[in-house]
Structure formats: structure tokens, C-alpha cells
Design an enzyme around this catalytic site. Structure first.
Site, PDB file in Angstrom:
ATOM      1  N   SER A 159      57.358 -19.667  13.423  1.00  0.00           N
ATOM      2  CA  SER A 159      56.197 -19.741  14.311  1.00  0.00           C
ATOM      3  C   SER A 159      56.441 -19.029  15.634  1.00  0.00           C
ATOM      4  O   SER A 159      55.498 -18.490  16.227  1.00  0.00           O
ATOM      5  CB  SER A 159      55.818 -21.201  14.569  1.00  0.00           C
ATOM      6  N   ASP A 203      49.767 -17.917  12.185  1.00  0.00           N
ATOM      7  CA  ASP A 203      51.018 -17.214  12.474  1.00  0.00           C
ATOM      8  C   ASP A 203      51.771 -16.874  11.195  1.00  0.00           C
ATOM      9  O   ASP A 203      52.551 -15.932  11.148  1.00  0.00           O
ATOM     10  CB  ASP A 203      51.901 -18.049  13.407  1.00  0.00           C
ATOM     11  N   HIS A 204      51.492 -17.634  10.126  1.00  0.00           N
ATOM     12  CA  HIS A 204      52.133 -17.437   8.816  1.00  0.00           C
ATOM     13  C   HIS A 204      51.501 -18.416   7.846  1.00  0.00           C
ATOM     14  O   HIS A 204      50.714 -19.282   8.240  1.00  0.00           O
ATOM     15  CB  HIS A 204      53.644 -17.693   8.892  1.00  0.00           C
TER      16      HIS A 204
END
Length: 363
Positions: free
Chosen positions: A82, A297-298
Site C-alpha cells: 500500500s 492501490d492494488h
């Protein structure tokens, strides 16, 4: 007659296409006054799909008119954490996992929030984690490792952010250096809220909402509508600046539910962020000069959906991992300049697209 009708039809089609191009060009030339960026930590497309299924096949997210895809790798790993993921979005650089607001060489890089602040826009952060956590920290702080939360808390004194709301009080007051960052924030004219209801006492000025010692509780553990109420408060406060504002809102605990492979937690946190998003889009619809962006973010968990009854049938969903994955994440956009967020691109491009949309210059 058929020939004439064909010619007329073609002419009408060409006029329509011309108008469409003209309208698109006109829209793209409009610069938003405000940006509200939502980050669903760990939220891939399947997380949104699962929440949609659980919510009668509807999300506020569907109001976004443009969808793009963001590639999320960090500078040193195919799978980002993150900190590196948020730093890429906030600052426009690929960096190593664990880095907060610094590049791969550990040099400080400015965030879009800092550029907005320097341009006299109002700025804010609202999260369901602690405000010193990796994602919000990447917009405000510059440290070599995300684990140094005490240093991250101190960095809040160096950026004149107008409002921040989340957990993390202990990082501001329980410190080995003896500093009481809360008292120092008061000296900088911040109004302090230690409970959600205390936010109602403040209708202007700078606000530091530190609503929990650590993280906020999860939705399932009784957090309630803290994120939605805090988002509404942030918009009300920041919108008082005639120059515009930049606000980042994070659905932090979507990631935590996915790490635990807990579909009920994952869905409840995704729906919670979607509720807050609904209020932001409602404001943007009325305002007409606000760009709303939603991304992650992912992706976390490698979530797949195998059946319809996802909340009560344990075989209806499957997590392939308890960690992050390198899967591209969607970028949703609504409002002026939304069209620039379509396509496939590196996560760093989100920074440049936001800077361009707000007309911010680099220094």
C-alpha cells in the site's frame, strides 16, 4: 427515394458524429475546481462486483461515466504494497515497497495534496484506518518506511492540510520524543475532534479528527456511518475555499477483509465506501465543477465469484491468496476531465492526470 433517404441518413449521422466530437472536445476543455479521490484499499473489480451482488445489483459506483485500468507494480516488486502503491498515486513515482512519499533513492517527492495546498486550494484526508497508515501518509509525509508512524504523525505539522479525519490518536500523543502533536496542532489553529459527534461542533476552519487511538472499528464491529458523515463534513468545510479543494477518501478496511479472506467484511467495507461515494457524486452533480475519481492501490486476495449467494454460501466466492496480487485495478471517474482517466496506464499517471486536471504546476 431510397437513395435520397440514404444520403439524408448519412448526412444526419455525420452531423451527429461532428456534434459528439465537438461536445467531447468542449467537455475536455473544462477544468474541474475540485477533485475528490476515493481509494478502496485492495479493491479490485471483483470486490466491487461482490458488493454489487450483495446490494441488489446496484452501486453508486455505476454513476461514474469513464473506466480505465491502472498497473500497480512497485519499483522493486511485481506486487506492490500500500505504501508504494499510494505513493505512486499521490506523488507520481514508482518506489520500493514500504516507502512513504519518497522515490526509490529515498529522496522526498511532493504529493498532489501538497501541490494543491501550495496553490491555495483546501485539502483534506478522510480514512477508516489511522491517519498515519500507508495510504493517507503517502499524501502528507516523507519517510523511508511506513512503519515509522510517529515520524509520519510529526509530518502533519509541516503541511498546512485543512482537515484530516480517521484513527491514530496514539501516534500523536504516545511518543518517545515527548512531543504532544495534538497540542502542537492546536497551536496551528486546528480544532480537535476525538469523537465522531464532535465534528458537528465545527463548521469552518481547520479540523483534526482523531477518532480512535488506533484504527477505527470495522463496519461489522460497529463503526456505523463514520466514513459517510466524515466525507460530508470534509466536503462542507473544504468547499468554503473559493479556489477549490483536493480531498482523498480511503475505504481502508476493504483490504483487511480481503487479507482475512472474509467476504462479509470485504463486502461490508466496500459498500460503506460506496455509500460515501454516493454523497460525493451527489455533491458533484449539483456543483458541476468537481471531478470524482475512484481507484485502488492494488488488488488483495485474488477474489473470484463462483455463485450468486455470496453472503451465505461459502462456495460462492473464493480467495486465491491472503496477500496482494499484481492484477490491474479499475479507475472510475465522474465529472469534468473524467475522459482523461480512460485507458490502461501505470498508477503513476493518476498523479499527472490529477495535476493536469487541477491546472497545478510543478516546482
Amino acid at each position: 427515394m431510397k437513395k435520397i433517404l440514404f444520403i439524408v441518413t448519412v448526412a444526419m449521422f455525420m452531423v451527429a458524429q461532428s456534434c459528439q466530437v465537438s461536445n467531447t472536445r468542449e467537455t475536455s476543455e473544462v477544468k474541474p475546481k475540485n477533485i475528490i479521490l476515493f481509494i478502496g484499499d485492495g479493491m479490485g473489480a471483483t470486490h466491487a462486483q461482490a458488493a454489487m451482488i450483495a446490494n441488489n445489483n446496484h452501486l453508486n459506483l455505476e454513476k461514474c461515466t469513464i473506466i480505465g485500468m491502472s498497473k500497480t507494480s512497485s519499483s522493486d516488486k511485481y506486487i506492490t504494497d500500500s505504501a508504494a502503491g499510494a505513493t505512486a498515486i499521490a506523488c507520481g513515482v514508482k518506489t520500493y515497497n514500504g516507502a512513504i512519499g519518497v522515490n526509490a533513492e529515498k529522496q522526498k517527492v511532493k504529493s498532489v495534496l501538497e501541490y494543491a495546498e501550495e496553490a491555495d486550494l483546501a485539502t483534506g484526508l478522510v480514512v477508516t484506518s489511522y491517519v498515519t497508515h500507508a495510504t493517507p501518509a503517502s499524501f502528507i509525509a516523507h519517510v523511508d518506511t511506513r512503519n515509522d508512524k510517529k515520524a509520519i504523525a510529526k509530518d502533519f505539522l509541516d503541511v498546512d492540510i485543512d482537515l484530516f479525519i480517521g484513527g491514530g490518536l496514539n501516534d500523536f500523543i504516545e511518543r518517545e520524543d515527548g512531543l504532544n502533536i495534538v497540542e502542537l496542532l492546536k497551536e496551528k489553529d486546528y480544532q480537535i475532534a476525538l469523537k465522531l459527534e464532535e465534528l458537528d461542533n465545527y463548521n469552518n476552519g481547520k479540523i483534526a479528527g482523531l477518532l480512535s487511538g488506533g484504527s477505527m472499528p470495522s463496519v461489522l464491529d460497529g463503526r456505523g456511518d463514520m466514513l459517510t458523515k466524515s466525507t460530508i463534513k470534509a466536503i462542507d468545510i473544504l468547499n468554503q475555499n473559493e479556489n477549490g479543494f483536493f480531498l482523498m477518501v480511503e475505504g481502508s478496511q476493504i483490504d483487511w477483509g480481503a487479507h482475512d479472506n472474509d467476504i462479509e467484511s470485504t463486502v461490508s467495507e466496500t459498500l460503506d465506501m460506496d455509500n460515501a461515494l454516493g454523497k460525493a457524486i451527489e455533491f458533484a452533480e449539483k456543483d458541476g465543477s468537481t471531478l470524482v475519481i475512484v481507484t485502488a492501490d492494488h488488488e488483495t486476495g485474488g477474489l473470484t465469484i463462483l455463485g450468486e449467494d455470496i453472503m451465505s454460501d461459502s462456495t460462492a466466492t473464493n480467495f486465491s491468496t491472503g496477500s496482494h496480487t499484481p492484477i490491474m485495478v479499475p479507475v472510475y471517474a465522474y465529472g469534468p476531465q473524467a475522459e482523461s482517466f480512460g485507458g490502461i496506464y501505470e498508477n503513476t499517471q493518476l498523479f499527472y492526470k490529477m495535476m493536469d486536471a487541477l491546472g497545478l504546476s510543478f516546482n
